[in-house]
Scaffold this active site. Sequence first.
Site, short mmCIF file in Angstrom:
data_model
loop_
_atom_site.label_atom_id
_atom_site.label_comp_id
_atom_site.label_asym_id
_atom_site.label_seq_id
_atom_site.Cartn_x
_atom_site.Cartn_y
_atom_site.Cartn_z
N HIS A 210 -4.71 1.25 7.48
CA HIS A 210 -3.21 1.62 7.59
C HIS A 210 -3.34 2.88 6.87
O HIS A 210 -2.66 3.92 6.80
CB HIS A 210 -2.43 0.67 7.66
N GLU A 211 -3.80 2.93 5.53
CA GLU A 211 -3.46 3.84 4.43
C GLU A 211 -4.60 5.17 4.80
O GLU A 211 -4.12 6.28 4.71
CB GLU A 211 -4.01 3.26 3.17
N GLY B 134 0.85 -1.11 -0.11
CA GLY B 134 0.14 -0.18 0.12
C GLY B 134 0.97 1.23 -0.07
O GLY B 134 2.15 1.19 0.47
N GLN C 101 2.87 9.92 1.56
CA GLN C 101 4.44 9.21 1.69
C GLN C 101 5.27 9.65 0.56
O GLN C 101 6.39 9.51 0.94
CB GLN C 101 4.19 7.77 1.69
N CYS D 248 5.52 -0.45 7.48
CA CYS D 248 5.48 0.80 6.91
C CYS D 248 6.51 1.14 6.10
O CYS D 248 7.61 1.41 6.71
CB CYS D 248 4.97 1.71 7.90
N LEU D 249 6.34 1.59 4.81
CA LEU D 249 7.50 2.28 3.97
C LEU D 249 7.92 3.31 4.47
O LEU D 249 9.23 3.79 4.23
CB LEU D 249 7.11 2.41 2.59
N HIS E 38 -2.92 7.19 7.25
CA HIS E 38 -1.95 8.06 6.74
C HIS E 38 -2.54 9.47 6.08
O HIS E 38 -1.96 10.46 6.45
CB HIS E 38 -1.16 7.52 5.68
O1 GNR Z 1 3.77 -2.66 2.88
C1 GNR Z 1 3.16 -2.57 3.69
N1 GNR Z 1 2.94 -3.73 4.34
C2 GNR Z 1 1.77 -3.73 5.33
C3 GNR Z 1 1.76 -4.62 6.12
C4 GNR Z 1 0.85 -4.91 7.16
C5 GNR Z 1 -0.03 -3.84 7.38
C6 GNR Z 1 -0.13 -2.79 6.57
C7 GNR Z 1 0.80 -2.53 5.54
S1 GNR Z 1 1.17 -1.20 4.42
C8 GNR Z 1 2.74 -1.23 3.92
C9 GNR Z 1 3.25 -0.26 2.99
C10 GNR Z 1 2.85 1.40 3.60
O2 GNR Z 1 3.68 1.80 4.39
N2 GNR Z 1 1.63 1.64 3.32
O3 GNR Z 1 1.40 2.90 3.82
NI NI Z 2 2.52 3.05 5.85
#
Ligand code: GNR
Ligand code: NI
Length: 173
Positions: free
Chosen positions: A135-136, A45, A50, A93-94, A139
Amino acid sequence: MLRKILIEPDPILRKKCDPLENVDTTTKKLMDDMLETMYSAPGIGLAAVQIGILKRIVVIDIAKGEEKKNPLFLVNPEIMHRSKKTSVYEEGCLSLPEQFAEIERPAECTLKYLDYNGKEKQLKADGLLATCIQHEVDHLNGILFIDYLSKLKKDMIIKKLVKKKKETERVIV
Ligand code: GNR
Ligand code: NI
């Protein structure tokens, strides 16, 4: 075009993102870049913030290595319903490279959004997709998964990231 992913701590990651009025060609180009950047990272995601763009845009693809690509483009995503039942996933998270933690969230959610063509859509998600969507959307509101951890764990992760940033600065200089 590959874009640079911002790493915590970065004040931009804490800003609230703005909704779009429509999906034009500039938005589509941005979503293409986001998808390319997400696949290359690799991640499942990516939110526009980001890569430093304060718009409510998300790309997701939870397909595993061998599986066929299945990109999802979410513009102005709005979570309409969250289940009472929760589930726990190990999240990454990236913007928090090499940091992982188990996070508990609603197991299912229902989402309203505009797709790649600006068409209104609804989606009911469970499993990893539901977690990733939440999660997104976090953000887009300036929230990172470390915000759900104890202050001790959160501060430890931020300290590690600051140290890593200082080390890369030294390499560049
Ligand atoms: O790559 C990602 N893996 C992930 C694993 C578990 C729950 C959420 C994620 S999202 C993350 C990529 C990211 O930072 N998205 O904002
Ligand atoms: Ni993230």
